[in-house]
Design a protein around this motif. Structure first.
Motif, PDB file in Angstrom:
ATOM      1  N   ALA A  97      -5.664  -3.452   6.557  1.00  0.00           N
ATOM      2  CA  ALA A  97      -4.419  -3.820   5.859  1.00  0.00           C
ATOM      3  C   ALA A  97      -3.425  -4.459   6.831  1.00  0.00           C
ATOM      4  O   ALA A  97      -2.821  -5.504   6.529  1.00  0.00           O
ATOM      5  N   CYS A 124      -1.268  -1.111  -4.224  1.00  0.00           N
ATOM      6  CA  CYS A 124      -2.506  -0.399  -3.883  1.00  0.00           C
ATOM      7  C   CYS A 124      -2.167   1.051  -3.579  1.00  0.00           C
ATOM      8  O   CYS A 124      -1.765   1.382  -2.462  1.00  0.00           O
ATOM      9  N   LEU A 158      -8.268  -4.110  -1.850  1.00  0.00           N
ATOM     10  CA  LEU A 158      -6.990  -4.549  -1.282  1.00  0.00           C
ATOM     11  C   LEU A 158      -6.992  -6.059  -1.037  1.00  0.00           C
ATOM     12  O   LEU A 158      -6.003  -6.750  -1.326  1.00  0.00           O
ATOM     13  N   VAL A 186       0.847  -1.197   0.000  1.00  0.00           N
ATOM     14  CA  VAL A 186       0.000   0.000   0.000  1.00  0.00           C
ATOM     15  C   VAL A 186       0.879   1.242   0.000  1.00  0.00           C
ATOM     16  O   VAL A 186       1.789   1.367   0.826  1.00  0.00           O
TER      17      VAL A 186
END
Ligand SMILES: [Zn+2]
Length: 292
Positions: A262, A237, A227, A28
């Motif tokens: 996450a 992401c 995600l 991410v």
């Protein structure tokens, strides 16, 4: 027509050799576009007299940025802040604070006018003015994001010419790749409207920047679903946040829920854009952080 005849972005290195995932299932990048008043002023200086509109945009640097910085501190997460030159000049303390708190500062045009609507000379001027402005803050940016993500071929060539290492504006993959600008290798860190808060929350009567005010719970559902699925594809992401939107209390909570989701997966890392670019280009080892 064969693939090679389609005039799209050059996937110079479709699967870069650099191990940017480093064992994680997905990475991410929290990218924060500190647009503030710039997208409104890009449509006309007369908006300086629209006090409510100006205040709506000023909420970003005034309230949203400090709250986002505090949230990042709480979870010890890195982020990349894309700052238009106009924002840096209007809010110098924000520019300095973001850099002092250890986050990356990258370019996002000077006036926030969209490159597709600018001449080549105007595009060059935008980059030159941004670089000069950043230099006054001691910032040497390595990355760029086009305002509204609206690149042209010439934009990429200018990035190569000025020695930028990456762009984050294109949408033809959900993994980073290497393209070329003026013959130089440039890492592309792809974005998508799905992972942008603008499409969910942007509303103003005038100018029309959007007409939607969605429930933060819906946004958490959208982003976590993407995600979760990205973990199966080894994706990057790139979440795009605007402080004047995501800085609002319930939306900040939605961002925190996304972060918690996450982290709960145990195999998702967070990284600055510049770190992913360095890994993709093979420049250095990079130092992405997170529970991988
Ligand atoms: Zn922007």
């Amino acid at each position: 027509m064969t693939d090679s005849q389609v005039p799209v972005v050059d996937w110079h290195e479709r699967q870069p050799a650099g191990d940017w995932l480093r064992g994680s299932s997905a990475v991410v990048v929290l990218s924060v576009d500190v647009d503030a008043e710039s997208p409104v002023l890009a449509r006309g200086e007369h908006y300086l007299n629209h006090l409510t509109t100006m205040s709506h945009q000023a909420y970003g640097p005034r309230v949203g940025v400090p709250r986002i910085l505090d949230l990042l501190d709480r979870y010890r997460l890195p982020a990349t802040f894309f700052v238009p030159g106009v924002t840096a000049e209007r809010w110098p303390s924000v520019m300095a604070t973001v850099a002092e708190r250890g986050h990356e500062v990258a370019m996002h045009g000077f006036t926030h006018r969209h490159p597709v609507h600018l001449s080549e000379a105007e595009q060059r001027e935008e980059i030159e003015r941004s670089l000069k402005c950043f230099a006054r803050f001691g910032v040497e940016p390595v990355g760029y994001r086009a305002p509204n993500w609206e690149m042209t071929r010439h934009s990429l060539d200018l990035l190569g010419e000025f020695g930028l290492r990456y762009d984050s504006s294109l949408m033809d993959d959900d993994r980073p790749y290497v393209t070329l600008g003026s013959g130089r290798r440039i890492a592309e860190l792809p974005v998508q409207w799905l992972l942008d808060d603008w499409e969910q929350y942007a509303f103003l009567p005038e100018p029309d920047i959007g007409q939607q005010i969605e429930a933060p719970s819906k946004v958490v559902e959208l982003w976590t679903a993407e995600l979760e699925a990205m973990r199966g594809f080894g994706s990057l992401c790139v979440l795009t946040l605007h402080p004047f939107l995501t800085g609002r209390p319930s939306r900040l909570r939605a961002l925190e829920q996304f972060i918690q989701f996450a982290l709960s997966r145990g195999d998702v890392r967070f990284a600055r854009a510049e770190e992913i670019a360095a890994l993709v280009l093979g420049d250095e080892q990079g130092s992405a952080t997170g529970p991988a």
